[in-house]
Design an enzyme around this catalytic site. Structure first.
Site, PDB file in Angstrom:
ATOM      1  N   TYR A  86      -1.719  56.493   4.332  1.00  0.00           N
ATOM      2  CA  TYR A  86      -0.788  55.376   4.140  1.00  0.00           C
ATOM      3  C   TYR A  86       0.551  55.689   4.813  1.00  0.00           C
ATOM      4  O   TYR A  86       1.090  56.795   4.643  1.00  0.00           O
ATOM      5  CB  TYR A  86      -0.562  55.166   2.639  1.00  0.00           C
ATOM      6  CG  TYR A  86       0.510  54.152   2.307  1.00  0.00           C
ATOM      7  CD1 TYR A  86       0.175  52.851   1.968  1.00  0.00           C
ATOM      8  CD2 TYR A  86       1.866  54.505   2.339  1.00  0.00           C
ATOM      9  CE1 TYR A  86       1.166  51.917   1.675  1.00  0.00           C
ATOM     10  CE2 TYR A  86       2.863  53.577   2.051  1.00  0.00           C
ATOM     11  CZ  TYR A  86       2.493  52.286   1.716  1.00  0.00           C
ATOM     12  OH  TYR A  86       3.472  51.364   1.438  1.00  0.00           O
ATOM     13  N   GLU A 164       4.117  47.978   6.848  1.00  0.00           N
ATOM     14  CA  GLU A 164       3.190  48.885   6.179  1.00  0.00           C
ATOM     15  C   GLU A 164       1.846  48.957   6.908  1.00  0.00           C
ATOM     16  O   GLU A 164       1.336  47.932   7.365  1.00  0.00           O
ATOM     17  CB  GLU A 164       2.965  48.382   4.749  1.00  0.00           C
ATOM     18  CG  GLU A 164       1.994  49.227   3.934  1.00  0.00           C
ATOM     19  CD  GLU A 164       1.694  48.571   2.580  1.00  0.00           C
ATOM     20  OE1 GLU A 164       2.443  48.844   1.633  1.00  0.00           O
ATOM     21  OE2 GLU A 164       0.733  47.796   2.482  1.00  0.00           O
TER      22      GLU A 164
END
Ligand code: GDP
Ligand code: MN
Length: 337
Positions: A86, A164
Protein backbone atom coordinates in the site's frame (compact mmCIF):
# COMPACT_ATOMS: atom_id res chain seq x y z
CA UNK A 1 -13.97 15.46 -6.18
CA UNK A 2 -13.51 11.75 -6.24
CA UNK A 3 -12.12 10.36 -9.48
CA UNK A 4 -12.98 7.06 -11.09
CA UNK A 5 -10.18 4.51 -11.11
CA UNK A 6 -9.58 5.04 -14.82
CA UNK A 7 -9.41 8.80 -14.37
CA UNK A 8 -6.96 8.42 -11.50
CA UNK A 9 -4.86 6.10 -13.63
CA UNK A 10 -4.77 8.68 -16.39
CA UNK A 11 -3.31 11.11 -13.86
CA UNK A 12 -0.89 8.37 -12.82
CA UNK A 13 0.36 8.19 -16.40
CA UNK A 14 0.89 11.98 -16.41
CA UNK A 15 3.14 11.76 -13.36
CA UNK A 16 5.02 8.60 -14.31
CA UNK A 17 3.33 5.99 -12.12
CA UNK A 18 3.29 2.66 -14.01
CA UNK A 19 -0.11 0.94 -14.46
CA UNK A 20 -1.25 -2.18 -16.35
CA UNK A 21 -2.32 -1.74 -19.99
CA UNK A 22 -6.03 -1.26 -20.25
CA UNK A 23 -9.02 0.26 -21.97
CA UNK A 24 -12.26 1.89 -20.86
CA UNK A 25 -15.47 0.50 -22.36
CA UNK A 26 -19.17 1.11 -21.92
CA UNK A 27 -20.46 -2.00 -23.62
CA UNK A 28 -19.52 -5.69 -23.76
CA UNK A 29 -16.38 -6.33 -25.84
CA UNK A 30 -14.33 -9.42 -26.53
CA UNK A 31 -10.67 -9.23 -25.54
CA UNK A 32 -8.19 -12.05 -26.17
CA UNK A 33 -6.67 -13.85 -23.22
CA UNK A 34 -6.90 -13.50 -19.48
CA UNK A 35 -7.98 -10.04 -18.39
CA UNK A 36 -9.33 -8.23 -15.35
CA UNK A 37 -12.72 -6.56 -15.79
CA UNK A 38 -13.18 -3.77 -13.25
CA UNK A 39 -16.47 -1.96 -12.63
CA UNK A 40 -15.88 1.79 -12.52
CA UNK A 41 -17.75 3.13 -9.50
CA UNK A 42 -16.89 5.97 -7.21
CA UNK A 43 -17.22 3.74 -4.13
CA UNK A 44 -14.40 1.44 -3.04
CA UNK A 45 -14.56 -2.14 -1.82
CA UNK A 46 -15.28 -3.49 -5.30
CA UNK A 47 -13.06 -6.51 -4.81
CA UNK A 48 -15.21 -7.78 -1.97
CA UNK A 49 -18.42 -7.11 -3.85
CA UNK A 50 -17.40 -9.17 -6.88
CA UNK A 51 -16.97 -6.11 -9.06
CA UNK A 52 -13.35 -6.89 -10.00
CA UNK A 53 -13.30 -10.09 -12.04
CA UNK A 54 -10.49 -12.07 -13.57
CA UNK A 55 -11.87 -13.65 -16.74
CA UNK A 56 -11.08 -15.15 -20.11
CA UNK A 57 -14.48 -14.08 -21.40
CA UNK A 58 -14.68 -10.32 -21.06
CA UNK A 59 -17.86 -10.16 -23.13
CA UNK A 60 -19.94 -12.32 -20.79
CA UNK A 61 -18.44 -10.77 -17.65
CA UNK A 62 -19.28 -7.24 -18.80
CA UNK A 63 -22.78 -8.31 -19.86
CA UNK A 64 -23.41 -9.75 -16.39
CA UNK A 65 -22.15 -6.65 -14.62
CA UNK A 66 -24.26 -4.42 -16.87
CA UNK A 67 -27.33 -6.32 -15.73
CA UNK A 68 -26.27 -5.43 -12.17
CA UNK A 69 -26.31 -1.75 -13.11
CA UNK A 70 -22.65 -1.04 -13.85
CA UNK A 71 -22.14 1.20 -16.87
CA UNK A 72 -18.41 1.93 -17.16
CA UNK A 73 -15.66 -0.70 -17.21
CA UNK A 74 -11.90 -0.82 -17.21
CA UNK A 75 -10.48 -3.91 -18.91
CA UNK A 76 -6.87 -4.56 -17.99
CA UNK A 77 -4.28 -7.17 -18.78
CA UNK A 78 -4.02 -9.78 -16.03
CA UNK A 79 -0.93 -9.08 -13.93
CA UNK A 80 0.60 -12.02 -12.06
CA UNK A 81 2.25 -10.77 -8.88
CA UNK A 82 3.88 -12.12 -5.75
CA UNK A 83 2.91 -9.47 -3.22
CA UNK A 84 0.66 -6.45 -2.70
CA UNK A 85 1.66 -3.33 -0.79
CA UNK A 86 0.00 0.00 0.00
CA UNK A 87 1.25 3.49 -0.87
CA UNK A 88 -0.41 6.87 -0.68
CA UNK A 89 0.31 10.56 -0.36
CA UNK A 90 -1.82 13.20 1.26
CA UNK A 91 -1.63 16.59 2.88
CA UNK A 92 -0.78 16.61 6.55
CA UNK A 93 -3.23 19.21 7.78
CA UNK A 94 -1.18 20.00 10.88
CA UNK A 95 2.03 20.91 9.09
CA UNK A 96 0.69 21.80 5.67
CA UNK A 97 3.24 19.43 4.17
CA UNK A 98 2.54 16.42 2.02
CA UNK A 99 3.27 13.06 3.56
CA UNK A 100 3.67 9.50 2.39
CA UNK A 101 1.87 6.59 3.96
CA UNK A 102 3.21 3.13 3.28
CA UNK A 103 2.32 -0.34 4.41
CA UNK A 104 3.94 -3.67 3.59
CA UNK A 105 0.43 -5.14 3.39
CA UNK A 106 -1.92 -3.88 0.71
CA UNK A 107 -5.05 -5.18 -0.92
CA UNK A 108 -8.68 -5.49 -0.06
CA UNK A 109 -8.29 -6.20 3.66
CA UNK A 110 -5.98 -3.37 4.66
CA UNK A 111 -8.69 -1.38 6.44
CA UNK A 112 -9.57 -4.29 8.70
CA UNK A 113 -6.12 -5.64 9.38
CA UNK A 114 -4.97 -4.58 12.82
CA UNK A 115 -1.45 -5.77 12.06
CA UNK A 116 -0.85 -3.03 9.56
CA UNK A 117 1.51 -0.35 10.70
CA UNK A 118 1.20 2.90 8.88
CA UNK A 119 4.48 4.57 8.23
CA UNK A 120 4.35 8.29 7.70
CA UNK A 121 7.08 10.52 6.47
CA UNK A 122 6.42 14.18 6.90
CA UNK A 123 8.21 16.19 4.29
CA UNK A 124 9.75 19.56 4.44
CA UNK A 125 7.99 21.25 1.59
CA UNK A 126 10.88 23.59 0.85
CA UNK A 127 13.52 20.93 0.80
CA UNK A 128 11.24 18.19 -0.58
CA UNK A 129 13.56 15.72 1.06
CA UNK A 130 12.36 12.37 2.15
CA UNK A 131 13.97 9.05 2.64
CA UNK A 132 13.04 6.80 -0.29
CA UNK A 133 15.35 4.17 1.10
CA UNK A 134 13.48 4.07 4.42
CA UNK A 135 10.14 3.55 2.67
CA UNK A 136 11.55 0.80 0.47
CA UNK A 137 13.12 -0.97 3.44
CA UNK A 138 9.94 -0.70 5.46
CA UNK A 139 7.75 -2.29 2.82
CA UNK A 140 10.49 -4.59 1.56
CA UNK A 141 10.27 -3.54 -2.09
CA UNK A 142 12.81 -1.70 -4.24
CA UNK A 143 12.21 0.62 -7.17
CA UNK A 144 9.47 2.70 -5.56
CA UNK A 145 10.93 6.12 -6.28
CA UNK A 146 8.92 6.86 -9.47
CA UNK A 147 5.70 5.93 -7.65
CA UNK A 148 6.49 8.01 -4.60
CA UNK A 149 7.49 10.99 -6.73
CA UNK A 150 4.33 10.63 -8.78
CA UNK A 151 2.09 10.49 -5.71
CA UNK A 152 3.73 13.60 -4.29
CA UNK A 153 3.30 15.43 -7.59
CA UNK A 154 -0.40 14.59 -7.53
CA UNK A 155 -0.68 16.27 -4.14
CA UNK A 156 1.51 19.26 -4.93
CA UNK A 157 0.76 19.95 -8.59
CA UNK A 158 -2.70 18.47 -9.06
CA UNK A 159 -4.09 19.46 -5.65
CA UNK A 160 -5.01 15.90 -4.71
CA UNK A 161 -6.29 15.59 -1.14
CA UNK A 162 -5.48 11.92 -1.41
CA UNK A 163 -3.56 9.94 -4.01
CA UNK A 164 -3.62 6.26 -3.14
CA UNK A 165 -2.40 3.04 -4.73
CA UNK A 166 -3.93 -0.03 -3.10
CA UNK A 167 -2.60 -2.39 -4.09
CA UNK A 168 0.80 -1.84 -5.64
CA UNK A 169 1.61 -5.20 -7.24
CA UNK A 170 5.16 -6.46 -6.90
CA UNK A 171 5.88 -8.01 -10.28
CA UNK A 172 8.93 -9.36 -12.11
CA UNK A 173 9.10 -6.11 -14.06
CA UNK A 174 8.85 -3.96 -10.94
CA UNK A 175 6.06 -2.33 -8.97
CA UNK A 176 2.79 -1.63 -10.79
CA UNK A 177 -0.30 0.33 -9.65
CA UNK A 178 -3.24 -2.09 -9.86
CA UNK A 179 -5.75 0.39 -8.46
CA UNK A 180 -6.05 4.15 -8.08
CA UNK A 181 -7.94 6.32 -5.64
CA UNK A 182 -7.56 10.02 -6.23
CA UNK A 183 -9.58 12.75 -4.55
CA UNK A 184 -9.03 16.28 -5.82
CA UNK A 185 -9.49 19.21 -3.47
CA UNK A 186 -12.83 20.83 -4.43
CA UNK A 187 -11.53 24.24 -3.42
CA UNK A 188 -8.68 23.99 -5.92
CA UNK A 189 -10.71 22.72 -8.88
CA UNK A 190 -10.71 26.16 -10.45
CA UNK A 191 -7.01 25.60 -11.09
CA UNK A 192 -7.76 22.44 -13.08
CA UNK A 193 -10.38 23.41 -15.64
CA UNK A 194 -8.53 21.25 -18.18
CA UNK A 195 -9.01 18.12 -16.06
CA UNK A 196 -12.68 18.85 -15.42
CA UNK A 197 -13.17 19.23 -19.15
CA UNK A 198 -11.23 16.09 -19.91
CA UNK A 199 -13.25 14.06 -17.41
CA UNK A 200 -16.47 15.84 -18.45
CA UNK A 201 -17.18 16.93 -14.92
CA UNK A 202 -18.53 20.20 -13.75
CA UNK A 203 -17.34 22.12 -10.79
CA UNK A 204 -20.95 22.54 -9.71
CA UNK A 205 -21.43 18.78 -9.42
CA UNK A 206 -18.78 18.44 -6.79
CA UNK A 207 -19.38 21.55 -4.76
CA UNK A 208 -23.15 21.90 -4.93
CA UNK A 209 -23.89 19.09 -2.49
CA UNK A 210 -25.37 20.27 0.80
CA UNK A 211 -26.28 18.12 3.79
CA UNK A 212 -29.20 18.88 6.12
CA UNK A 213 -31.10 17.08 8.90
CA UNK A 214 -34.30 15.65 7.37
CA UNK A 215 -35.09 12.47 5.46
CA UNK A 216 -35.80 13.61 1.87
CA UNK A 217 -32.97 13.61 -0.67
CA UNK A 218 -33.36 16.24 -3.40
CA UNK A 219 -31.83 16.41 -6.86
CA UNK A 220 -32.48 19.09 -9.47
CA UNK A 221 -30.84 20.44 -12.60
CA UNK A 222 -29.74 24.02 -12.13
CA UNK A 223 -29.16 25.79 -8.84
CA UNK A 224 -32.43 27.73 -9.02
CA UNK A 225 -34.62 24.70 -9.63
CA UNK A 226 -32.84 22.68 -6.96
CA UNK A 227 -33.33 25.40 -4.35
CA UNK A 228 -36.95 25.88 -5.41
CA UNK A 229 -37.53 22.13 -5.02
CA UNK A 230 -36.07 22.22 -1.56
CA UNK A 231 -38.27 25.18 -0.62
CA UNK A 232 -41.32 23.30 -1.88
CA UNK A 233 -40.46 20.24 0.20
CA UNK A 234 -40.23 22.45 3.28
CA UNK A 235 -43.40 24.38 2.47
CA UNK A 236 -45.29 21.12 2.10
CA UNK A 237 -44.16 19.99 5.53
CA UNK A 238 -41.17 17.82 4.62
CA UNK A 239 -37.59 17.88 5.81
CA UNK A 240 -34.73 17.79 3.28
CA UNK A 241 -31.81 15.48 4.19
CA UNK A 242 -29.54 16.80 1.47
CA UNK A 243 -29.64 18.33 -1.96
CA UNK A 244 -27.53 18.36 -5.10
CA UNK A 245 -27.62 20.25 -8.37
CA UNK A 246 -26.62 17.97 -11.26
CA UNK A 247 -25.91 21.01 -13.41
CA UNK A 248 -26.52 21.51 -17.10
CA UNK A 249 -26.51 18.77 -19.72
CA UNK A 250 -27.57 16.10 -17.24
CA UNK A 251 -26.57 12.77 -18.82
CA UNK A 252 -26.76 9.18 -17.65
CA UNK A 253 -23.54 9.14 -15.64
CA UNK A 254 -24.06 12.50 -13.99
CA UNK A 255 -27.54 11.51 -12.90
CA UNK A 256 -26.37 8.13 -11.59
CA UNK A 257 -23.54 9.64 -9.58
CA UNK A 258 -25.81 12.39 -8.23
CA UNK A 259 -28.34 9.83 -6.96
CA UNK A 260 -25.59 7.63 -5.52
CA UNK A 261 -24.22 10.62 -3.67
CA UNK A 262 -27.55 11.91 -2.37
CA UNK A 263 -29.00 8.45 -1.72
CA UNK A 264 -26.03 6.93 0.09
CA UNK A 265 -26.62 9.39 2.92
CA UNK A 266 -28.04 7.16 5.71
CA UNK A 267 -30.61 9.79 6.65
CA UNK A 268 -32.22 9.75 3.21
CA UNK A 269 -35.39 7.62 3.18
CA UNK A 270 -36.79 8.82 -0.18
CA UNK A 271 -35.51 10.83 -3.09
CA UNK A 272 -37.23 13.57 -5.09
CA UNK A 273 -35.74 14.30 -8.52
CA UNK A 274 -36.81 17.44 -10.36
CA UNK A 275 -35.42 17.57 -13.90
CA UNK A 276 -36.84 20.30 -16.09
CA UNK A 277 -35.28 19.83 -19.47
CA UNK A 278 -35.31 21.58 -22.77
CA UNK A 279 -32.51 19.81 -24.58
CA UNK A 280 -32.02 17.42 -21.66
CA UNK A 281 -32.61 13.91 -23.00
CA UNK A 282 -35.13 12.30 -20.69
CA UNK A 283 -34.23 8.77 -21.82
CA UNK A 284 -30.61 9.43 -20.82
CA UNK A 285 -31.75 10.77 -17.46
CA UNK A 286 -34.07 7.79 -16.98
CA UNK A 287 -31.20 5.36 -17.63
CA UNK A 288 -29.15 7.19 -15.01
CA UNK A 289 -32.01 6.97 -12.52
CA UNK A 290 -32.47 3.24 -13.14
CA UNK A 291 -28.75 2.51 -12.74
CA UNK A 292 -28.72 4.19 -9.35
CA UNK A 293 -32.13 2.88 -8.27
CA UNK A 294 -31.00 -0.74 -8.51
CA UNK A 295 -28.05 0.03 -6.23
CA UNK A 296 -29.64 2.44 -3.75
CA UNK A 297 -32.99 0.67 -3.36
CA UNK A 298 -34.77 3.71 -1.89
CA UNK A 299 -38.07 5.05 -3.29
CA UNK A 300 -37.59 7.69 -5.99
CA UNK A 301 -40.19 10.28 -7.12
CA UNK A 302 -39.40 11.90 -10.42
CA UNK A 303 -40.63 14.99 -12.17
CA UNK A 304 -39.23 14.78 -15.67
CA UNK A 305 -39.80 16.94 -18.74
CA UNK A 306 -37.77 17.46 -21.90
CA UNK A 307 -36.74 15.74 -25.12
CA UNK A 308 -37.83 12.08 -25.39
CA UNK A 309 -40.01 12.58 -22.35
CA UNK A 310 -42.41 9.73 -23.11
CA UNK A 311 -39.61 7.25 -23.64
CA UNK A 312 -37.98 8.25 -20.36
CA UNK A 313 -41.24 8.01 -18.45
CA UNK A 314 -42.00 4.55 -19.80
CA UNK A 315 -38.56 3.27 -18.84
CA UNK A 316 -39.03 4.47 -15.28
CA UNK A 317 -42.63 3.37 -14.87
CA UNK A 318 -41.84 -0.13 -16.10
CA UNK A 319 -39.46 -0.41 -13.13
CA UNK A 320 -41.98 0.88 -10.62
CA UNK A 321 -40.60 4.40 -10.31
CA UNK A 322 -43.28 7.09 -10.11
CA UNK A 323 -43.07 9.88 -12.69
CA UNK A 324 -45.00 13.15 -12.48
CA UNK A 325 -45.82 16.08 -14.72
CA UNK A 326 -45.34 18.62 -12.00
CA UNK A 327 -43.10 18.91 -9.00
CA UNK A 328 -45.88 19.48 -6.48
CA UNK A 329 -47.45 16.10 -7.22
CA UNK A 330 -44.08 14.35 -6.98
CA UNK A 331 -43.23 15.95 -3.65
CA UNK A 332 -46.77 15.40 -2.31
CA UNK A 333 -46.57 11.66 -2.97
CA UNK A 334 -43.05 11.44 -1.57
CA UNK A 335 -44.09 13.10 1.67
CA UNK A 336 -47.17 10.91 2.07
CA UNK A 337 -45.15 7.71 1.66
P1 GDP B 1 -11.20 -2.16 -4.72
O1 GDP B 1 -11.60 -3.41 -3.97
O2 GDP B 1 -12.39 -1.33 -5.09
O3 GDP B 1 -10.16 -1.37 -3.99
O4 GDP B 1 -10.58 -2.66 -6.13
P2 GDP B 1 -9.09 -3.05 -6.54
O5 GDP B 1 -8.79 -2.42 -7.83
O6 GDP B 1 -8.11 -2.76 -5.46
O7 GDP B 1 -9.20 -4.60 -6.79
C1 GDP B 1 -9.43 -5.52 -5.75
C2 GDP B 1 -8.39 -6.63 -5.78
O8 GDP B 1 -8.39 -7.28 -7.03
C3 GDP B 1 -6.96 -6.11 -5.59
O9 GDP B 1 -6.60 -6.01 -4.23
C4 GDP B 1 -6.14 -7.16 -6.31
O10 GDP B 1 -5.79 -8.20 -5.42
C5 GDP B 1 -7.07 -7.69 -7.36
N1 GDP B 1 -6.70 -7.11 -8.67
C6 GDP B 1 -7.03 -5.91 -9.17
N2 GDP B 1 -6.50 -5.73 -10.40
C7 GDP B 1 -5.80 -6.87 -10.68
C8 GDP B 1 -5.00 -7.28 -11.78
O11 GDP B 1 -4.81 -6.59 -12.79
N3 GDP B 1 -4.43 -8.52 -11.68
C9 GDP B 1 -4.62 -9.33 -10.60
N4 GDP B 1 -4.06 -10.53 -10.57
N5 GDP B 1 -5.34 -8.96 -9.55
C10 GDP B 1 -5.94 -7.73 -9.57
MN1 MN C 1 -8.15 -1.03 -4.17
Amino acid sequence: MKLYEYEGKRLFSYVGIPTPNGQVVREPVKVQGKVVVKAQLLEGGRGKRGLVRVTEDSYTTISELMREGVSIFLIEEFVPHSREIYLSAMMDRETGNPMIIASPQGGINIEESKEVKIFTIPLDRKLMRYDVDAVEKYVGVRGLEPMLEGLLRLVLEYDAELAEINPVAVTEKGPLALDSKVILDDNALYRHEDLLKQFQREKSQSDSYVELDGDVGIIGNGAGLTMATMDLVKLMGGNPADFLDVGGGADTEKVTSAIMRVGSNQKVKKIVINIFGGITRCDEVAKGILNAYTKIGKPIYVRLTGTNEEEGKKMLQSHGIKVYEDALAAIGDALRS
